[in-house]
Write an enzyme that holds these catalytic residues in place. Structure first.
Site, mmCIF file in Angstrom:
data_model
loop_
_atom_site.group_PDB
_atom_site.id
_atom_site.type_symbol
_atom_site.label_atom_id
_atom_site.label_comp_id
_atom_site.label_asym_id
_atom_site.label_seq_id
_atom_site.Cartn_x
_atom_site.Cartn_y
_atom_site.Cartn_z
ATOM 1 N N PHE A 90 27.499 33.910 44.874
ATOM 2 C CA PHE A 90 28.023 34.196 46.219
ATOM 3 C C PHE A 90 27.003 35.055 46.967
ATOM 4 C CE2 PHE A 90 30.887 35.381 49.533
ATOM 5 C CZ PHE A 90 31.957 34.492 49.486
ATOM 6 N N PHE B 79 33.595 38.815 41.548
ATOM 7 C CA PHE B 79 34.861 39.002 40.833
ATOM 8 C C PHE B 79 34.764 38.500 39.396
ATOM 9 C CE2 PHE B 79 39.167 37.635 39.600
ATOM 10 C CZ PHE B 79 39.837 38.837 39.747
ATOM 11 N N GLU B 80 33.930 37.484 39.170
ATOM 12 C CA GLU B 80 33.798 36.886 37.829
ATOM 13 C C GLU B 80 32.790 37.647 36.951
ATOM 14 O OE1 GLU B 80 33.888 34.939 40.697
ATOM 15 O OE2 GLU B 80 35.959 34.345 40.291
ATOM 16 N N ILE C 6 29.716 41.565 50.687
ATOM 17 C CA ILE C 6 29.446 41.927 52.090
ATOM 18 C C ILE C 6 30.765 41.869 52.870
ATOM 19 C CG2 ILE C 6 28.103 41.380 54.153
ATOM 20 C CD1 ILE C 6 26.017 40.091 52.265
ATOM 21 N N HIS D 113 39.495 41.588 51.891
ATOM 22 C CA HIS D 113 38.997 40.917 50.687
ATOM 23 C C HIS D 113 37.854 41.703 50.034
ATOM 24 C CE1 HIS D 113 38.988 37.407 48.180
ATOM 25 N NE2 HIS D 113 37.706 37.178 48.364
HETATM 26 N N1 INI Z 1 32.119 37.297 46.098
HETATM 27 C C1 INI Z 1 30.977 37.993 46.194
HETATM 28 O O1 INI Z 1 30.219 38.054 45.220
HETATM 29 N N2 INI Z 1 30.649 38.617 47.360
HETATM 30 C C2 INI Z 1 31.462 38.573 48.452
HETATM 31 O O2 INI Z 1 31.082 39.147 49.504
HETATM 32 C C3 INI Z 1 32.677 37.843 48.364
HETATM 33 N N3 INI Z 1 33.537 37.779 49.510
HETATM 34 O O3 INI Z 1 33.367 38.531 50.467
HETATM 35 O O4 INI Z 1 34.484 36.996 49.543
HETATM 36 C C4 INI Z 1 32.986 37.197 47.149
HETATM 37 N N4 INI Z 1 34.127 36.486 47.013
HETATM 38 C C5 INI Z 1 34.331 35.554 45.936
HETATM 39 C C6 INI Z 1 34.881 36.219 44.695
HETATM 40 O O5 INI Z 1 33.925 37.011 44.036
HETATM 41 C C7 INI Z 1 35.390 35.173 43.692
HETATM 42 O O6 INI Z 1 34.320 34.358 43.268
HETATM 43 C C8 INI Z 1 36.500 34.277 44.257
HETATM 44 O O7 INI Z 1 37.527 35.069 44.806
HETATM 45 C C9 INI Z 1 37.080 33.362 43.151
HETATM 46 O O8 INI Z 1 37.670 34.155 42.111
#
Ligand code: INI
Length: 156
Positions: free
Chosen positions: A23, A59-60, A84, A90
């Site tokens: 991401f 998140f992972e 970011i 979120h």
């Molecule tokens: N994941 C990130 O690594 N950075 C971010 O800025 C972000 N935003 O802003 O949404 C983000 N979201 C995805 C998250 O980490 C998970 O992959 C997703 O929610 C699926 O579990």
């Protein structure tokens, strides 16, 4: 006589894993390049001792780092990501869960886990920390990982 233990910053005998999220990959690719650069500049010329693992998002990171830590294959693990801020809360949820999860993993497994996840309000702040004005946080995270891996070996 006082004994002081302090880790060395040398990759020569270390096995490291870098767990990096895709991401915001235009930022995390730069953090990854910085971490790999730090590994090689500190004597880590053997690619067998550096493993790169990719996750969808920040998140992972905790679960993936935990799985890597439990293999016992790594002296330290570097977690890289870029969170970011957007228009919703979120950002706060992902940022809180990633740091909390990674802190739990490092304490539960006793494997040094280094937090190289950017948490920025703007894209510009992230760019500044991914190899431009404010250095490269991936490079810094790798240096910290080497020191912590060395320190833990000294303590043991
Ligand atoms: N994941 C990130 O690594 N950075 C971010 O800025 C972000 N935003 O802003 O949404 C983000 N979201 C995805 C998250 O980490 C998970 O992959 C997703 O929610 C699926 O579990």
């Amino acid at each position: 006589m006082t004994k002081t233990l302090e880790g060395q910053i040398n990759a020569q005998d270390l096995k490291l894993a870098i767990v990096v999220s895709r991401f915001n990959s235009f930022i995390t690719d730069r953090l990854l390049a910085g971490a790999c650069d730090a590994f090689r500049r500190h004597g880590g010329d053997d690619d067998d001792r550096l493993t790169i693992i990719k996750t969808p998002g920040a998140f992972e990171l905790p679960l993936t780092v935990q799985a890597a830590a439990k293999t016992g294959n790594y002296d330290a693990i570097i977690a890289l990501g870029a969170i970011i801020r957007g228009d919703t809360p979120h950002f706060d949820h992902i940022a809180a869960e990633s740091i909390k999860g990674l802190a739990q993993v490092t304490l539960a497994t006793s494997v040094p886990v280094v937090y190289g996840v950017l948490t920025c309000d703007t894209v510009e702040q992230a760019i500044n920390r991914a190899g431009t004005k404010s250095g490269n946080k991936g490079f810094e995270a790798a240096v910290t990982a080497m020191e912590m891996a060395s320190l833990l070996k000294l303590i043991k």
